[in-house]
Design a protein around this motif. Sequence first.
Motif, PDB file in Angstrom:
ATOM      1  N   GLY A  76       0.771  -1.176  -0.071  1.00 54.31           N
ATOM      2  CA  GLY A  76       0.083  -0.031   0.155  1.00 54.31           C
ATOM      3  C   GLY A  76       0.898   1.293  -0.091  1.00 54.31           C
ATOM      4  O   GLY A  76       0.498   2.151  -0.834  1.00 54.31           O
ATOM      5  N   LEU A  77       1.953   1.319   0.661  1.00 53.22           N
ATOM      6  CA  LEU A  77       2.926   2.494   0.958  1.00 53.22           C
ATOM      7  C   LEU A  77       3.488   2.635  -0.382  1.00 53.22           C
ATOM      8  O   LEU A  77       3.802   3.876  -0.967  1.00 53.22           O
ATOM      9  CB  LEU A  77       3.724   2.350   2.075  1.00 53.22           C
ATOM     10  CG  LEU A  77       2.920   2.811   3.464  1.00 53.22           C
ATOM     11  CD1 LEU A  77       3.922   2.219   4.417  1.00 53.22           C
ATOM     12  CD2 LEU A  77       2.302   3.876   3.409  1.00 53.22           C
ATOM     13  N   LEU A  82       4.012   5.737  -5.489  1.00 53.03           N
ATOM     14  CA  LEU A  82       4.084   5.988  -6.917  1.00 53.03           C
ATOM     15  C   LEU A  82       2.682   6.685  -7.467  1.00 53.03           C
ATOM     16  O   LEU A  82       2.969   7.528  -8.325  1.00 53.03           O
ATOM     17  CB  LEU A  82       3.754   4.447  -7.466  1.00 53.03           C
ATOM     18  CG  LEU A  82       3.743   4.050  -9.028  1.00 53.03           C
ATOM     19  CD1 LEU A  82       4.771   4.603  -9.558  1.00 53.03           C
ATOM     20  CD2 LEU A  82       2.983   2.782  -9.456  1.00 53.03           C
ATOM     21  N   CYS A  83       1.741   6.552  -6.663  1.00 51.45           N
ATOM     22  CA  CYS A  83       0.476   7.412  -7.062  1.00 51.45           C
ATOM     23  C   CYS A  83       0.737   8.976  -6.925  1.00 51.45           C
ATOM     24  O   CYS A  83       0.065   9.617  -7.687  1.00 51.45           O
ATOM     25  CB  CYS A  83      -0.798   6.879  -6.587  1.00 51.45           C
ATOM     26  SG  CYS A  83      -1.283   5.395  -7.104  1.00 51.45           S
ATOM     27  N   VAL A  84       1.479   9.330  -5.895  1.00 49.64           N
ATOM     28  CA  VAL A  84       1.577  10.816  -5.668  1.00 49.64           C
ATOM     29  C   VAL A  84       2.853  11.393  -6.268  1.00 49.64           C
ATOM     30  O   VAL A  84       3.054  12.481  -6.423  1.00 49.64           O
ATOM     31  CB  VAL A  84       1.990  11.245  -4.109  1.00 49.64           C
ATOM     32  CG1 VAL A  84       0.701  10.844  -3.255  1.00 49.64           C
ATOM     33  CG2 VAL A  84       3.207  10.505  -3.418  1.00 49.64           C
ATOM     34  N   TRP A  85       3.507  10.651  -7.209  1.00 50.30           N
ATOM     35  CA  TRP A  85       4.643  10.950  -7.992  1.00 50.30           C
ATOM     36  C   TRP A  85       3.969  12.198  -8.905  1.00 50.30           C
ATOM     37  O   TRP A  85       4.742  13.055  -9.161  1.00 50.30           O
ATOM     38  CB  TRP A  85       5.172   9.872  -8.888  1.00 50.30           C
ATOM     39  CG  TRP A  85       6.706  10.019  -9.025  1.00 50.30           C
ATOM     40  CD1 TRP A  85       7.311  11.175  -8.814  1.00 50.30           C
ATOM     41  CD2 TRP A  85       7.575   8.963  -9.319  1.00 50.30           C
ATOM     42  NE1 TRP A  85       8.936  10.901  -9.342  1.00 50.30           N
ATOM     43  CE2 TRP A  85       8.938   9.539  -9.442  1.00 50.30           C
ATOM     44  CE3 TRP A  85       7.281   7.597  -9.590  1.00 50.30           C
ATOM     45  CZ2 TRP A  85      10.034   8.534 -10.112  1.00 50.30           C
ATOM     46  CZ3 TRP A  85       8.546   6.919 -10.100  1.00 50.30           C
ATOM     47  CH2 TRP A  85       9.799   7.622 -10.064  1.00 50.30           C
ATOM     48  N   PRO A  86       3.062  12.077  -9.504  1.00 47.05           N
ATOM     49  CA  PRO A  86       2.363  13.136 -10.499  1.00 47.05           C
ATOM     50  C   PRO A  86       2.364  14.524  -9.692  1.00 47.05           C
ATOM     51  O   PRO A  86       2.546  15.321 -10.411  1.00 47.05           O
ATOM     52  CB  PRO A  86       1.340  12.875 -11.172  1.00 47.05           C
ATOM     53  CG  PRO A  86       1.175  11.160 -11.051  1.00 47.05           C
ATOM     54  CD  PRO A  86       1.999  10.855  -9.799  1.00 47.05           C
ATOM     55  N   ALA A  87       1.879  14.326  -8.577  1.00 51.36           N
ATOM     56  CA  ALA A  87       1.836  15.743  -7.921  1.00 51.36           C
ATOM     57  C   ALA A  87       3.213  16.196  -7.540  1.00 51.36           C
ATOM     58  O   ALA A  87       3.438  17.364  -7.371  1.00 51.36           O
ATOM     59  CB  ALA A  87       1.070  15.351  -6.239  1.00 51.36           C
ATOM     60  N   ASN A  88       4.490  15.471  -7.388  1.00 57.54           N
ATOM     61  CA  ASN A  88       5.612  15.716  -7.069  1.00 57.54           C
ATOM     62  C   ASN A  88       6.228  16.453  -8.443  1.00 57.54           C
ATOM     63  O   ASN A  88       6.855  17.334  -7.999  1.00 57.54           O
ATOM     64  CB  ASN A  88       6.364  14.558  -6.523  1.00 57.54           C
ATOM     65  CG  ASN A  88       5.923  13.877  -5.226  1.00 57.54           C
ATOM     66  OD1 ASN A  88       5.559  14.975  -4.470  1.00 57.54           O
ATOM     67  ND2 ASN A  88       6.594  13.119  -4.664  1.00 57.54           N
ATOM     68  N   ILE A  89       5.906  15.783  -9.465  1.00 56.02           N
ATOM     69  CA  ILE A  89       6.173  16.371 -10.730  1.00 56.02           C
ATOM     70  C   ILE A  89       5.478  17.755 -10.892  1.00 56.02           C
ATOM     71  O   ILE A  89       6.158  18.669 -11.233  1.00 56.02           O
ATOM     72  CB  ILE A  89       6.100  15.228 -11.690  1.00 56.02           C
ATOM     73  CG1 ILE A  89       6.989  14.143 -11.593  1.00 56.02           C
ATOM     74  CG2 ILE A  89       6.190  15.916 -13.179  1.00 56.02           C
ATOM     75  CD1 ILE A  89       6.381  12.956 -12.607  1.00 56.02           C
ATOM     76  N   ASN A  90       4.347  17.947 -10.693  1.00 57.62           N
ATOM     77  CA  ASN A  90       3.477  19.052 -10.708  1.00 57.62           C
ATOM     78  C   ASN A  90       4.241  20.137 -10.113  1.00 57.62           C
ATOM     79  O   ASN A  90       4.401  21.180 -10.296  1.00 57.62           O
ATOM     80  CB  ASN A  90       1.906  18.876 -10.329  1.00 57.62           C
ATOM     81  CG  ASN A  90       1.109  20.101 -10.736  1.00 57.62           C
ATOM     82  OD1 ASN A  90       1.213  20.545 -11.665  1.00 57.62           O
ATOM     83  ND2 ASN A  90       0.715  20.585  -9.616  1.00 57.62           N
TER      84      ASN A  90
END
Length: 134
Positions: A76-77, A82-90
């Motif tokens: 899960g972690l 992996l799923c928050v990576w787009p927010a980090n890129i943003n």
Amino acid sequence: MIKQRLKTGLRWVLAVFYAFAGYMHIVAPAPFLTIMPDAIPYAEAIVFWTGIAEIVGAIALVQPFNLRLRQAGGIGLALYALCVWPANINHLMMDLAREDGGLGLAYHIPRMIAQPFIIWWALWAGDVRIGRRA
């Protein structure tokens, strides 16, 4: 014995990191909301529930006698990271576009490089065995 103690210690370090991050998502969501891509609906709810997910994952990760729960926490972690990576890129793109350059590449590049390591760490700490039987 030493190897297992080290692994347990590193499992706890990761769990404390995620538990604290989850707590911050709930009590102080503003910084997390500012890095969410505009295309993401229900940003406030997502930040709240990702905080809950981080806390639950951290608790599951440190279960000493329940391997399946520990593995579920690790998976899960890892998926969360992996799923928050787009927010980090943003965040990287928005921050570097600021007139003052924001936090700069010295902050963002290590953060981007660390993401795959954090994913691996969660799986390793959770005793997740990929491609072989435990």
